[in-house]
Structure formats: structure tokens, C-alpha cells
Write a protein that holds these residues in place. Structure first.
Motif, PDB file in Angstrom:
ATOM      1  N   ASN A 231       0.997  -1.211   0.031  1.00 45.45           N
ATOM      2  CA  ASN A 231      -0.124   0.004   0.140  1.00 45.45           C
ATOM      3  C   ASN A 231       0.898   1.289   0.013  1.00 45.45           C
ATOM      4  O   ASN A 231       0.355   2.439   0.170  1.00 45.45           O
ATOM      5  CB  ASN A 231      -0.784  -0.024   1.194  1.00 45.45           C
ATOM      6  CG  ASN A 231      -2.013  -1.037   1.320  1.00 45.45           C
ATOM      7  OD1 ASN A 231      -3.002  -0.942   0.631  1.00 45.45           O
ATOM      8  ND2 ASN A 231      -1.661  -2.230   1.642  1.00 45.45           N
ATOM      9  N   GLY A 232       2.185   0.996  -0.207  1.00 47.24           N
ATOM     10  CA  GLY A 232       3.020   2.410   0.058  1.00 47.24           C
ATOM     11  C   GLY A 232       2.619   3.651  -0.641  1.00 47.24           C
ATOM     12  O   GLY A 232       3.314   4.693  -0.328  1.00 47.24           O
ATOM     13  N   GLU A 233       2.295   3.250  -1.948  1.00 46.26           N
ATOM     14  CA  GLU A 233       1.807   4.412  -2.896  1.00 46.26           C
ATOM     15  C   GLU A 233       0.798   5.244  -2.325  1.00 46.26           C
ATOM     16  O   GLU A 233       0.668   6.372  -2.752  1.00 46.26           O
ATOM     17  CB  GLU A 233       1.617   3.943  -4.224  1.00 46.26           C
ATOM     18  CG  GLU A 233       2.834   3.329  -4.996  1.00 46.26           C
ATOM     19  CD  GLU A 233       4.209   4.189  -5.090  1.00 46.26           C
ATOM     20  OE1 GLU A 233       3.942   5.369  -5.386  1.00 46.26           O
ATOM     21  OE2 GLU A 233       5.100   3.654  -4.900  1.00 46.26           O
ATOM     22  N   ARG A 234       0.041   4.496  -1.521  1.00 45.88           N
ATOM     23  CA  ARG A 234      -1.051   5.701  -1.044  1.00 45.88           C
ATOM     24  C   ARG A 234      -0.915   6.041   0.522  1.00 45.88           C
ATOM     25  O   ARG A 234      -1.729   6.651   0.886  1.00 45.88           O
ATOM     26  CB  ARG A 234      -2.325   4.487  -0.933  1.00 45.88           C
ATOM     27  CG  ARG A 234      -2.743   3.981  -2.297  1.00 45.88           C
ATOM     28  CD  ARG A 234      -3.838   2.722  -1.844  1.00 45.88           C
ATOM     29  NE  ARG A 234      -4.898   3.503  -1.147  1.00 45.88           N
ATOM     30  CZ  ARG A 234      -5.628   2.511  -0.341  1.00 45.88           C
ATOM     31  NH1 ARG A 234      -5.261   1.296  -0.344  1.00 45.88           N
ATOM     32  NH2 ARG A 234      -6.595   3.093   0.396  1.00 45.88           N
ATOM     33  N   VAL A 235       0.238   5.559   0.974  1.00 47.43           N
ATOM     34  CA  VAL A 235       0.358   5.960   2.408  1.00 47.43           C
ATOM     35  C   VAL A 235       1.704   6.651   2.544  1.00 47.43           C
ATOM     36  O   VAL A 235       2.627   6.147   2.184  1.00 47.43           O
ATOM     37  CB  VAL A 235       0.643   4.531   3.229  1.00 47.43           C
ATOM     38  CG1 VAL A 235       1.118   4.921   4.693  1.00 47.43           C
ATOM     39  CG2 VAL A 235      -0.734   3.807   3.028  1.00 47.43           C
ATOM     40  N   LEU A 236       1.830   7.523   3.337  1.00 48.78           N
ATOM     41  CA  LEU A 236       3.058   8.232   3.730  1.00 48.78           C
ATOM     42  C   LEU A 236       3.773   7.705   4.889  1.00 48.78           C
ATOM     43  O   LEU A 236       3.050   7.166   5.939  1.00 48.78           O
ATOM     44  CB  LEU A 236       2.848   9.983   3.986  1.00 48.78           C
ATOM     45  CG  LEU A 236       2.363  10.622   2.783  1.00 48.78           C
ATOM     46  CD1 LEU A 236       1.848  12.122   3.479  1.00 48.78           C
ATOM     47  CD2 LEU A 236       3.102  10.553   1.720  1.00 48.78           C
ATOM     48  N   THR A 237       5.109   7.462   5.050  1.00 57.34           N
ATOM     49  CA  THR A 237       5.777   7.183   6.217  1.00 57.34           C
ATOM     50  C   THR A 237       6.973   7.989   6.522  1.00 57.34           C
ATOM     51  O   THR A 237       7.415   7.703   7.515  1.00 57.34           O
ATOM     52  CB  THR A 237       6.233   5.645   6.243  1.00 57.34           C
ATOM     53  OG1 THR A 237       7.233   5.645   4.938  1.00 57.34           O
ATOM     54  CG2 THR A 237       5.096   4.841   5.827  1.00 57.34           C
ATOM     55  N   GLY A 238       7.654   9.103   5.926  1.00 53.67           N
ATOM     56  CA  GLY A 238       8.569   9.672   6.290  1.00 53.67           C
ATOM     57  C   GLY A 238       9.726   8.735   6.253  1.00 53.67           C
ATOM     58  O   GLY A 238      10.109   7.842   5.400  1.00 53.67           O
ATOM     59  N   ASP A 239      10.545   8.985   7.457  1.00 53.49           N
ATOM     60  CA  ASP A 239      11.598   8.194   7.647  1.00 53.49           C
ATOM     61  C   ASP A 239      11.474   6.929   8.766  1.00 53.49           C
ATOM     62  O   ASP A 239      12.410   6.651   9.466  1.00 53.49           O
ATOM     63  CB  ASP A 239      12.957   8.902   7.823  1.00 53.49           C
ATOM     64  CG  ASP A 239      12.864   9.780   9.238  1.00 53.49           C
ATOM     65  OD1 ASP A 239      11.840   9.671   9.578  1.00 53.49           O
ATOM     66  OD2 ASP A 239      13.711  10.562   9.561  1.00 53.49           O
TER      67      ASP A 239
END
Length: 399
Positions: A231-239
Motif C-alpha cells: 500500500n506504500g504508494e497510498r501511504v506516507l511514512t517519512g523516515d
């Protein structure tokens, strides 16, 4: 409550990553806490917020720093606290920053995001809003953030959505109680036309008291990794989660690097500058913006920042096959669990962190400033010590 910068989902090219390691002329983005005052007492608060500090930066001082950031061409700041909207001058400062080409993304629990304020924000350029929500259900969220906080956050999201504010952020600190709710969080974001942002639980501030009980289990770390890969393209995680990259061949989108003192830093409500937004502690303090030369001088010449921008020892981690993808993990997570900075991350997915924790004295380093409601007298921003503790509400004067 603290926010961090969000790099592009595109993976930075190696040469650019190396440039980041050496530091930049100005931070890519700056985390800036405007007050320690807060209406909540979240169990995991990184800054141990609750009551104002009598030495908090004044309106004019904050404007002066904004002028400085404009000269340094800092693109935007992440404003947090505490609850920044309880400052009586919050909306004035927000407008001032935007007028001086400094974008603002502010984190809030939703306290003062009325329908009128939501419409104002939707009509303002260079402003983003991040609503804190640590449970997809009232039960899970309020156990960490306090009774009524879920309903308050949902009301704020409804107001933003109704005002046409698109792609505001929903910020979730991942715990072992809410990892099973990942799909539910994504559904909430879709419902309001928002973007989900996941961040890691750090054992700093009040978070040190609950980290052992709340940080995700090893099995949940794997679940989180695979969910982010899918789901990474839809979700922000920063560092936040680069330490999880050791679990597989597909990296999690984001900055695979500890940017502390290199591309990010934090200014706290009294003007102290820290290398890491997750480590408000004297060990990571680089200076104060009230000293001659201001923030620019601290950023360019601080001995701590110069040290962080040099070659860093990673101890035994460098011999691990996963080191290139996990970079040894999070500096703050190590420090506040009693591990050496050149040791493994306490949540190392190869198990090295758990082994290291069992071998060290778990008497944790003393935490930094504590402004929890139970410990610190109230006080409005001032350059002098008040004659006696202020007994007014920490929400007094706001609108």
C-alpha cells in the motif's frame, strides 16, 4: 505531538543520499513546536506536552524566525506541539508564514478545527493539516489519547472534508493495539478524501513509559512491512520504518536514512534546536535560536550537527547483510532504550535488538523537558519567570 517531513515516494538516487548525509545549507523541512500547551495527555507524547512553558517564544520571536527561514529558503515547516492551535496567535502566525513564502503543515488533535476554520484553511494556499488519530475505533484511540479524542478528531475530519480540503493527512502512531486496524485506517482516509500517514512509536517523552507495552511485536512488524509494501504508494511514512527494509527485497517508499541534523531538525517552544524531532534531550540539543546568529547559525555551525554530518560508526551492524537497507535503525529508539548509538535498533527485525536489550541495564536515560499536566505550572509565553505559577487553563485565550 510531533511531525516529520515526507520525502517523495520516488527512491532518492544514491548520489543524492550521500549528499543528504553530508548535510544541506538548510533543512529540507523543519519540525517546529509552537507550544507545550495541550488539552490532551497522550500516553506516548514525544514532547511530554500539557502545560505552557513561561519561556515559550513570543509572537514577534516566531515571526522573526519565519523571516529567517524565508531567507534560508526553507520550503515548509511542520508545526506541532502540544496542540498548536491553543496559542492565541496561532492563526496570525499561520497567515504570516504563508505571506512570507514558508508553507505550513500543522498537526492537531482537532480541538479548534471548526467548520469556519476548515473553510478558511481550504481557501489558503501552502497550508496542509494533519489530524492525529491512533485508533480506527473509539476504544483503541481513546485508550492512548484520552476520552473524547476520537470524536473530536472525526469532527475535525468531517469539517475539513465538508469544506473541500483535499488530501489532508491522518497521522497514526503504530502500536500493537492498532496494527490490526491498518485496513480500517485506510478506509477512514478514503472516506474523508484524506491521505494516511503512519509513524513509528518512539520510546521518548512519555512514550518511554509505555513503549515496552505498546510497541508492535515482531510478528506485527512483519505484518506492517508487508502491508506497507502493498500500500506504500497510498501511504506516507517519512523516515519512520526504514529499519523494516531488512525483512524483504522490496524497500518501503521513503527516505532510507536517519536525517537527524542533516536534512531535518526540530525547534522546540522555547527556541532550543534539536537534531532529531524524536529526541528532545540535552544529548541532542544543538543550540538555541535566541543566541546571536539565530537558527541559521545553529544549523550551519553547531558542533553536534557537524559531527552527525561526518562519518558515523555503526558498530557490529555494518557486518550484517541487511545494513545497507536498514542503516542500523533509529538513533532516538536506541538512545531511549539504553542501547548505544552504534548498536542495533531495539526493534531490529533480525532479532539483534532484542538480544542487545536483554544484555544492557534498562535504566533509561533521563527524559528531557516534561510539561505534563501533572508536573509543570502554566504560563503564557514570556521572557521572564512569572512571579507565581499561572492557574489559568492551558486553553485560555485561544479561538
Amino acid at each position: 505531538m510531533t511531525t516529520t517531513c515526507e520525502p517523495s515516494h520516488a527512491e532518492p538516487v544514491p548520489a543524492l543520499v550521500e549528499q543528504f548525509k553530508g548535510g544541506l545549507l538548510a533543512p529540507i523541512c523543519l519540525t517546529w513546536e509552537w507550544t507545550y500547551a495541550c488539552n490532551l495527555s497522550c500516553a506516548h507524547c514525544l514532547s511530554s506536552s500539557g502545560r505552557r512553558d513561561p519561556f515559550e517564544l513570543t509572537t514577534d520571536e516566531i515571526k522573526s524566525v519565519i523571516d529567517e527561514l524565508q531567507r534560508m529558503q526553507v520550503f515548509y515547516v511542520n508545526v506541532g506541539g502540544g496542540e498548536p492551535t491553543v496559542r492565541p496567535d496561532f492563526w496570525e502566525l499561520l497567515d504570516y508564514a504563508v505571506a512570507h513564502q514558508v508553507g505550513v503543515k500543522f498537526s492537531t488533535n482537532g480541538l479548534r478545527l471548526t467548520p469556519e476554520r476548515a473553510r478558511q484553511l481550504a481557501a489558503t494556499d501552502y497550508v496542509d493539516v494533519q489530524i492525529s488519530l491512533d485508533g480506527a475505533t473509539r476504544e483503541v484511540n481513546d485508550a492512548v489519547r484520552g476520552h473524547g479524542s476520537y470524536d473530536m478528531a472525526v469532527r475535525a475530519m468531517e469539517n475539513l472534508s465538508d469544506a473541500g480540503f483535499e488530501d489532508f493527512k491522518i497521522s497514526v502512531v503504530m502500536t500493537r493495539e492498532n496494527v490490526p486496524q491498518l485496513d480500517d485506517f485506510a478506509a477512514i482516509a478514503d472516506r474523508f478524501g484524506a491521505q494516511l500517514r503512519l509513524t513509528r512509536l518512539r520510546p521518548s517523552g512519555r512514550g518511554a513509559e509505555v513503549w515496552d507495552d505498546l510497541h508492535p511485536t515482531a510478528e506485527q512488524q512483519q505484518e506492517l512491512y508487508h502491508w506497507l509494501v502493498g500500500n506504500g504508494e497510498r501511504v506516507l511514512t517519512g523516515d519512520s520504518f526504514f529499519h523494516l527494509n531488512a525483512l524483504g527485497s522490496t524497500p518501503i517508499p521513503g527516505l532510507n536514512l536517519c536525517g537527524a541534523g542533516r536534512v531535518v531538525c526540530l525547534i522546540d517552544p522555547v527556541g532550543d534546536v534539536y537534531a532529531c524531532p524524536f529526541a528532545i534531550h540535552d544529548a541532542f540539543k544543538a543550540g538555541n535560536i535566541r543566541t546571536p546568529g539565530g537558527f541559521d547559525e545553529v544549523w550551519r555551525t553547531s558542533p553536534l550537527f557537524q559531527e552527525l554530518r561526518g562519518e558515523q560508526s555503526s558498530g557490529a551492524c555494518t557486518s550484517c547483510a541487511a545494513f545497507d537497507v536498514c542503516q542500523g535503525g533509529c538513533m532516538a529508539a536506541k538512545f531511549f532504550t539504553g542501547l548505544p548509538l552504534d548498536g542495533p535498533d531495539p526493534e531490529c527485525v533480525k532479532g539483534h535488538g532484542a538480544a542487545a536489550l536483554s544484555a544492557v541495564d534498562r535504566r533509561l536515560p533521563p527524559q528531557g523537558k516534561d510539561h505534563s499536566h501533572r508536573t509543570v505550572p502554566l504560563g503564557m509565553p514570556s521572557l521572564r519567570v512569572p512571579a507565581k505559577p499561572c492557574e489559568a487553563s492551558p486553553l485560555a485565550g485561544g479561538a
